[in-house]
Design a protein around this motif. Structure first.
Motif: not given
Lengths: 315, 361, 277
Positions: A15-32
């Protein structure tokens, strides 16, 4: 600890790993999504609706596309601009990229000052098109401009024309200015591609008795194919997005007499209004945008397909 | 004090089973070597232990505490990597102290530990250098130093010597053995090189295709390989194998023919579980051939290549039954290519394997 | 291809060609800067001569009487903020894509790369409506978001390539050392791709600094105009005062030219990064 608590510990790590990946991917994805994908998708949607200023009206199907392409009152503008864009592309391919290739072949022979030349040719590339446009517009001023003063000074008085004021010369002049500003870019890309060709191949050809011209034609040219592909596609995209230079040098209406009109200018006029086009027409503008996008997209795909077939894999 | 138990450990990547149902015990203070051909799963097994890869099933215990659910750093293990994996932008000192810094250790404590480890490894004068300014051997020592500083319960080595040249490799082998004697910590060492395994290990674990083939002390594996794979893998040059067919089984041993050539051989193995007509393999190590006619058995072959290493010589020949045979002999033996020679061996030195590859004893 | 250590006709011709080309490139820029130091009558009367005296009046006019300094500041704010936001978010996405295996990883990387193909200018109408809705019209923040989004695909593309080339063992080693994923990223991996960050930064910074199209549509107030856009206003105000105009152009271009000459290797590598794999 029983077995299930080990499972829980492992799941917690997952779960921690998934949260970390989401943290990395969500902001740039949201901007895009917000600033690229959403507007691009909306453009498609807008093109099939009627618009009254900023207010969306009825669904009209392909009506807006028909207006751009078939309406006798306005389709002249589209085809005139399209013709000019094609002209720009072909001219730039020959003048700008042709010169760039010659420069690159010369620089690849490492003449004295090669590094200096690279820097010099690249200077205009980093400058804003606005600066370049204004600068040349001033140089090209029929009365006060430097160009005609030079022409008069060397006795070519009959050549001292209002370069940007005549329908026959305005577009060619602007194409030359663009070539002046951008020649360094393809030159450097070509040069890098030539440098990437293994030295022993060229030396082997030289030992086989090939002339410099034969080496350039038979060894270098085929092996720098990937760079050529990229430059052709980039030049096409650049030509069909040509906006700043004609806007600065010839104005929004592509003067004189729409001889420098471009799809980009037409799109801007249609979307945001101008003296000739009247008020804003979001629906027709969006349809025009979709058409331009399709032209660029289809050409890029076809060009890449054809040009990539010519590329050879280096080892 | 560090003793490891792996119970039914397996690892799959998608459909590919890399480690299957492995149970293994590693005793405190032991120098254990995982050896096997490349791709056999030995590195994966080490990474599972380290926590860098997740188990598919099974459990791992350290001192009877389960650790397979813990993050790598919480397991109390340190690892030395094949490429050394030194942080290129940090100095030797920063490299060695990084783990302690992450653990928020006090500066003075860090300094003391790093200096002590540097001294053990003769790195004291290089502490301010970046990895790229060091030689291969020095980099290797920094990688070990980084592990020592953490005072781990177990050291894990993943092919740490394979990037060094041959001479340095021998030297580092000895240094690592010395280090083990000095620290007395449990060490697990992965290599594909059976020479490293033989020379350094207290205990060797031979792995092939994701399975443990045999576990034992180096000479035990050499003398009594449990199966044909281990027999062929341990020892250099590799053991010679000949196919044969069982002709007779008695209470004391078996009679078999080499490749139906009619050369019948008798080997003592009182409790052999074979039947007449069964195909078998029998193996003789190159160094167990002798040049005398007074031995139990003789093999005749035609020499096709000779490798002279000075102190010793390897003869490559093809036997009458058309099998390639390597013979080890002393350096000054005269032998010509094309020559026909007889080599003998004693039946005590040969190994029999049944059709499934298991040793017949 | 070093066949040119001695003088041949061929090499001489190459030098003549390159030198003339260099003059064609440099002379207009030289004249632009030179004319900035002349008075307008002087430019018209004796265009080719050196200025009688290097007077900086034109530059003073620009500094004191026009909005150009303000435009400069706005361009700096927009470019620096966009690049900062871009490199942070771009590194995050590239790091996740290049260093982790996860379900849908391919889809995610295609999602980011597909942005490379989309010419955002053509979506200017919906973008305009959307920014209006978000209250980001006539604001530098709106530009910053647009530029970040526009440059993000290329940045992710460039950084993914570099990050992917770092050995996995480094990461594992840091993991064994007890570093958290965040620390591994910030302490170990990102510092090792700092040259790539510079390249990606330049690749995006130059077009952002020079952009004219988006401010033209989104910015109306004089106090938020960027340099490229502001120059058009300035040209309207000083339409035939050539001295001031040339000085303005020089002022707008010289900082960029200067930085470029000092850092030419990085600039050239950066700007061609998209065209060279």
């Amino acid at each position: 600890m029983d077995n299930s608590s080990y499972k829980r510990a492992k799941n917690f790590r997952k779960l921690k790993r998934q949260l970390w990946l989401s943290f990395l991917l969500l902001p740039p994805a949201l901007i895009l999504i917000t600033f690229i994908f959403l507007p691009m998708a909306s453009a498609l949607l807008y093109s099939v609706y009627d618009w009254d200023g900023l207010i969306r009206g009825d669904f009209v199907g392909l009506e807006n596309f028909k207006k751009v392409l078939l309406d006798p009152d306005r389709n002249w503008f589209f085809f005139n601009a399209l013709k000019n864009n094609v002209l720009v592309f072909i001219s730039l391919m020959v003048i700008q990229n042709g010169t760039a290739l010659v420069i690159a072949l010369f620089l690849a022979r490492e003449p004295k000052g090669a590094r200096f030349y690279q820097v010099v040719f690249f200077i205009p590339v980093i400058l804003s098109t606005v600066i370049i446009g204004f600068q040349w517009k001033m140089f090209l001023n029929p009365v006060f401009g430097l160009i005609n003063k030079i022409l008069n000074a060397v006795g070519l008085n009959e050549w001292a024309l209002p370069w940007l004021g005549l329908p026959e010369t305005a577009l060619p002049t602007m194409i030359l200015v663009n070539a002046w500003a951008w020649v360094g870019f393809p030159a450097i890309v070509f040069l890098a591609a030539i440098h990437r060709i293994p030295q022993d191949l060229i030396e082997a050809a030289r030992l086989d008795g090939g002339s410099e011209w034969q080496i350039a034609k038979d060894i270098i040219w085929p092996l720098m194919a990937p760079a050529v592909t990229i430059i052709v596609v980039l030049t096409f995209i650049g030509s069909f997005n040509w906006f700043e230079l004609p806007y600065i040098m010839a104005g929004l209406e592509g003067s004189p007499a729409y001889s420098t009109d471009m799809l980009g200018l037409l799109f801007y006029r249609t979307a945001f209004g101008s003296i000739s086009a009247g008020g804003t027409e979001f629906g027709i503008g969006s349809a025009l945008a979709v058409i331009i996008f399709l032209v660029i997209f289809v050409f890029s795909i076809i060009a890449t397909k054809i040009l990539v077939a010519r590329e050879v894999e280096l080892n | 004090m560090a003793q490891i138990n792996m119970l039914g450990v397996s690892k799959r990547f998608g459909d590919l089973e890399v480690i299957s149902d492995t149970t293994l015990e590693i005793k405190d203070g032991e120098f254990t070597v995982f050896v096997g051909p490349s791709g056999c799963g030995k590195s994966t097994l080490l990474r599972l232990l380290a926590g860098l890869d997740e188990l598919t099933s099974g459990e791992i215990n350290l001192n009877n505490q389960r650790i397979d659910h813990l993050a790598p750093a919480k397991r109390g293990l340190a690892m030395v990597f094949q490429s050394y994996a030194l942080y290129p932008h940090m100095t030797v000192y920063q490299n060695m102290s990084y783990a302690l810094k992450v653990a928020k250790e006090q500066k003075t404590v860090i300094d003391e530990k790093v200096k002590k480890a540097a001294e053990i490894l003769q790195l004291s004068e290089y502490l301010d250098r970046k990895p790229k300014e060091l030689s291969g051997g020095q980099r290797q020592r920094v990688a070990i130093g980084r592990a020592i500083v953490r005072e781990p319960k177990v050291f894990l080595f993943d092919e740490p010597l394979s990037n060094l040249d041959a001479k340095l490799r021998v030297q580092m082998r000895i240094e690592l053995t010395k280090l083990h004697k000095k620290l007395k910590t449990t060490m697990i060492y992965v290599t594909h090189d059976q020479v490293e395994a033989m020379t350094m290990a207290d205990k060797i674990v031979v792995i092939n295709n994701g399975r443990v083939e045999q576990v034992g002390a180096p000479l035990e594996l050499y003398r009594r390989p449990a199966n044909q794979f281990v027999a062929g893998f341990i020892g250099s040059p590799a053991m010679n194998f000949f196919s044969g067919v069982i002709k007779d089984v008695t209470t004391t041993g078996v009679h078999f023919d080499i490749n139906n050539s009619g050369t019948s051989i008798f080997v003592k193995c009182p409790s052999a579980d074979v039947s007449i007509g069964e195909k078998i393999q029998f193996g003789v190590r190159p160094e167990h051939f002798i040049f005398t006619k007074k031995t139990d058995q003789i093999i005749t072959g035609k020499v096709y290549a000779v490798e002279r290493l000075g102190g010793e010589t390897y003869i490559y020949m093809s036997s009458e039954t058309e099998e390639d045979v390597i013979v080890h002999c002393n350096g000054d033996r005269e032998v010509k290519i094309g020559e026909k020679i007889d080599v003998g061996f004693s039946i005590e030195d040969c190994h029999l394997f049944n059709s499934k590859g298991w040793a017949i004893r | 291809m070093k066949a040119t250590n001695f003088i041949t006709i061929e090499n001489l011709l190459i030098q003549i060609f390159l030198a003339s080309a260099a003059i064609v490139m440099l002379y207009p820029i030289f004249m632009m800067v030179l004319s900035g130091f002349k008075t307008t009558p002087e430019i018209f009367m004796s265009p080719f001569s050196m200025p009688k005296k290097f007077n900086i009046e034109n530059f003073q006019v620009i500094w004191e009487k026009t909005n150009v300094p303000r435009y400069f500041l706005n361009s700096i704010i927009v470019t620096v903020s966009s690049i900062a936001l871009l490199l942070i978010t771009g590194t995050m996405a590239a790091y996740a894509i290049s260093r982790y295996k996860f379900r849908g990883a391919l889809m995610v990387s295609l999602f980011f790369l597909s942005g490379l193909m989309l010419p955002l200018r053509l979506a200017i109408i919906p973008l305009f409506i959307q920014l209006k809705y978000l209250g980001l019209i006539d604001s530098l923040l709106g530009l910053i978001f647009i530029y970040t989004a526009m440059s993000l695909p290329a940045t992710v593309f460039i950084l993914t390539g570099f990050l992917r080339s770092l050995p996995k063992e480094l990461e594992d080693s840091a993991r064994m050392d007890g570093a958290s994923e965040l620390r591994i990223m910030l302490d170990i991996m990102v510092p090792l791709v700092s040259p790539a960050l510079v390249i990606a930064g330049i690749y995006s910074a130059v077009p952002i600094w020079n952009d004219f199209f988006f401010p033209l549509i989104f910015i109306q107030s004089p106090e938020w105009k960027t340099l490229a856009q502001g120059l058009t206003t300035f040209f309207g105000e000083y339409s035939i005062n050539y001295g001031v105009l040339y000085a303005g152009l020089s002022l707008a271009s010289l900082p960029m030219i200067f930085i470029f000459i000092v850092q030419s290797r990085r600039f050239i590598a950066g700007m061609t990064a998209g065209a060279l794999k």
